[in-house]
Design an enzyme around this catalytic site. Structure first.
Site, PDB file in Angstrom:
ATOM      1  N   HIS A 125      24.266 -72.610  38.431  1.00 15.09           N
ATOM      2  CA  HIS A 125      22.929 -72.020  38.354  1.00 15.09           C
ATOM      3  C   HIS A 125      22.212 -72.301  39.682  1.00 15.09           C
ATOM      4  CE1 HIS A 125      18.761 -71.619  36.942  1.00 15.09           C
ATOM      5  NE2 HIS A 125      19.249 -70.961  35.906  1.00 15.09           N
ATOM      6  N   ASP A 202      24.595 -81.311  35.771  1.00 17.81           N
ATOM      7  CA  ASP A 202      23.625 -80.417  35.173  1.00 17.81           C
ATOM      8  C   ASP A 202      24.068 -80.190  33.730  1.00 17.81           C
ATOM      9  OD1 ASP A 202      22.356 -78.186  34.181  1.00 17.81           O
ATOM     10  OD2 ASP A 202      22.584 -76.976  35.996  1.00 17.81           O
ATOM     11  N   GLN A 205      23.403 -76.634  29.809  1.00 14.92           N
ATOM     12  CA  GLN A 205      24.098 -75.814  28.802  1.00 14.92           C
ATOM     13  C   GLN A 205      25.065 -76.627  27.951  1.00 14.92           C
ATOM     14  OE1 GLN A 205      23.183 -72.953  28.063  1.00 14.92           O
ATOM     15  NE2 GLN A 205      22.117 -72.204  29.872  1.00 14.92           N
ATOM     16  N   LYS A 228      16.144 -75.689  25.860  1.00 15.72           N
ATOM     17  CA  LYS A 228      17.468 -75.152  25.527  1.00 15.72           C
ATOM     18  C   LYS A 228      18.084 -75.908  24.354  1.00 15.72           C
ATOM     19  CE  LYS A 228      18.382 -73.644  30.279  1.00 15.72           C
ATOM     20  NZ  LYS A 228      18.301 -72.195  30.196  1.00 15.72           N
ATOM     21  N   CYS A 370      21.045 -66.014  37.105  1.00 14.99           N
ATOM     22  CA  CYS A 370      20.674 -67.067  38.071  1.00 14.99           C
ATOM     23  C   CYS A 370      21.882 -67.743  38.715  1.00 14.99           C
ATOM     24  CB  CYS A 370      19.803 -68.153  37.443  1.00 14.99           C
ATOM     25  SG  CYS A 370      18.295 -67.537  36.761  1.00 14.99           S
TER      26      CYS A 370
HETATM   27  C1  LIG Z   1      23.299 -74.410  33.883  1.00 12.72           C
HETATM   28  C2  LIG Z   1      21.817 -74.341  34.080  1.00 12.72           C
HETATM   29  N1  LIG Z   1      21.228 -75.181  34.935  1.00 12.72           N
HETATM   30  C3  LIG Z   1      19.904 -75.188  35.142  1.00 12.72           C
HETATM   31  C4  LIG Z   1      19.076 -74.309  34.472  1.00 12.72           C
HETATM   32  C5  LIG Z   1      17.622 -74.346  34.727  1.00 12.72           C
HETATM   33  O1  LIG Z   1      16.958 -74.796  33.572  1.00 12.72           O
HETATM   34  P1  LIG Z   1      15.362 -74.825  33.508  1.00 12.72           P
HETATM   35  O2  LIG Z   1      14.916 -73.435  33.873  1.00 12.72           O
HETATM   36  O3  LIG Z   1      15.074 -75.180  32.093  1.00 12.72           O
HETATM   37  O4  LIG Z   1      14.892 -75.835  34.485  1.00 12.72           O
HETATM   38  C6  LIG Z   1      19.646 -73.394  33.575  1.00 12.72           C
HETATM   39  C7  LIG Z   1      18.801 -72.405  32.881  1.00 12.72           C
HETATM   40  O5  LIG Z   1      19.249 -71.381  32.430  1.00 12.72           O
HETATM   41  C8  LIG Z   1      21.043 -73.419  33.364  1.00 12.72           C
HETATM   42  O6  LIG Z   1      21.632 -72.596  32.499  1.00 12.72           O
END
Ligand SMILES: Cc1ncc(COP(=O)(O)O)c(C=O)c1O
Length: 417
Positions: A125, A202, A205, A228, A370
């Site tokens: 992401h 991270d 997910q 999430k 993203c």
């Molecule tokens: C793998 C991953 N990392 C980071 C994020 C960013 O999360 P947030 O927008 O809640 O900060 C997302 C959001 O879709 C994601 O799927």
């Protein structure tokens, strides 16, 4: 809890599932973007504003002490949720993005030198690549990409091959948000530590879907977002090993994080984790997060994961003869289904497919999700992504498959005229 057997009762816990979309019962298949919220979580937030109300760690009155207690209990519940060793290892942030930015800024500034390298992948992401790229610019620290295998998976073998003397950090998702593959985090961490490399994960997910034990994985840092996982937006977590959080100086400064300071610029910070929580914390978010974690614990993460995989298998079985639907990640062990729909051998623009499904009350995501670098691997301009969670049903999948069968250039474009 057996989710399949209790699905009607579980769905009753989510008031939003009673709403319609485009005059159809809502079929929500965009759980990677954000999840829906159970009543117990909403009640926890309402309870804070209705009965508690005060700021945290500031007042000398009863209401304030009650907030302090509830807020620190939320930290304790979070510690248990990811099996952190110490409660001080849990820092509340606004979400994964803030947690990763804080790490990129502080680690780059304090631990990295000119020419060092941060390893990541093209499946990440943007929130796990851009912070490292930007933080690294003034010091000439590059982000390099571990090659993925032919399916778009990260392997420990490819990670090991990508290591050079310059690599000081690896920052990767436990489960990627487009293809939904789980990375072998424990193996990668072992290899990384053997080379003195710090591991940032991270967990945006993964943490809502899989049992996560940060001590067993041995990762140095682990980041995730509340929204999430059935909690409010605006709350997230930065987990770090205590000695590492202690060693770093935070990125932000303010009222909550300092113990004292003087006019000459001498600042004494509070202890970890409060030194990282510099302004008024997202209090209702932390209380909502605790309620969401209790809800998820009561269902059981193994049960959730098993049920998601059952839904995905059911979808794959039903769609297998529908040639125009190409699924890119049938073997990913997550509830993420990434696909495109073709008509006469040509891709129907993913956004047109999503808009068509919307007319049937079905919410999915379309586009690049993203993860804009992943296009190189998939060789398509974008994809559709359906992502299930424990409140989805087999009937949701039936309706989704029926709708996909109807998707064509004609039906998808018809909705715009
Ligand atoms: C793998 C991953 N990392 C980071 C994020 C960013 O999360 P947030 O927008 O809640 O900060 C997302 C959001 O879709 C994601 O799927």
């Amino acid at each position: 809890m057996d989710i399949k057997e209790n699905i009607e009762k579980i769905r009753e816990d989510f008031p939003i599932l009673k709403r319609e979309m485009c005059n159809h019962p809502l079929i929500y298949l965009d759980n990677c973007a954000t999840t829906l919220k159970p009543k117990t979580m909403i009640d926890a937030v309402v309870h804070y504003y209705t009965y508690l109300g005060a700021n945290a760690h500031r007042g000398d009155y009863e209401m304030s002490a009650q907030v302090d207690y509830a807020y620190e209990q939320a930290r304790k519940i979070t510690q248990e949720f990811i099996h952190a060793k110490r409660v001080e290892e849990i820092v509340f942030t606004s979400g994964t993005t803030e947690s990763l930015n804080v790490l990129a800024m502080t680690i780059t500034d304090q631990w990295l030198n000119d020419g060092d390298v941060v390893l990541s992948t093209v499946a990440e992401h943007a929130s796990n690549v851009l912070p490292w790229m930007e933080a690294g610019k003034p010091k000439n620290i590059k982000v390099e990409y571990i090659p993925l295998d032919e399916k778009g998976r990260l392997t420990a073998e490819n990670f090991e091959k990508a290591i050079t003397d310059q690599v000081k950090v690896v920052s990767i998702a436990q489960v990627t948000n487009v293809l939904g593959y789980e990375a072998p985090i424990k193996e990668i961490t072992k290899i990384a530590h053997d080379h003195g490399i710090k591991v940032v994960v991270d967990g945006a997910q993964s943490v809502a879907h899989l049992p996560v034990d940060v001590q067993d994985l041995d990762v140095d840092f682990f980041c995730f977002s509340g929204h999430k996982m059935c909690a409010p937006t605006g709350i997230g977590v930065l987990y770090g090993k205590f000695e590492l959080l202690e060693a770093l100086t935070p990125a932000f400064f303010g009222g909550e994080s300092n113990a004292r300071f003087n006019k000459c610029g001498k600042v004494s910070l509070k202890k970890t984790p409060l030194k990282y929580e510099s302004g008024t914390q997202p209090i209702e978010g932390a209380l909502g997060l605790a309620a969401a974690m209790k809800y998820i614990n009561h269902l059981g993460k193994e049960n959730i994961h098993r049920y998601e995989l059952e839904l995905k298998r059911y979808f794959l079985e039903k769609i297998k003869d529908v040639e125009k639907v190409k699924v890119y990640n049938a073997d990913a062990q997550s509830g993420i289904i990434t696909f495109n729909v073709y008509d006469n051998g040509k891709i129907i623009f993913p956004q047109d497919v999503a808009s068509f499904l919307n007319t049937k009350g079905i919410a999915i995501r379309s586009g690049e999700h993203c993860a804009k670098l992943l296009g190189e691997v998939l060789q398509v301009p974008g994809t559709c992504r359906a992502s299930v969670y424990f409140y989805n049903t087999f009937e949701d999948i039936d309706k989704f498959v029926e709708a996909l069968k109807e998707a064509s250039f004609e039906t998808c474009l018809d909705i715009f005229f």
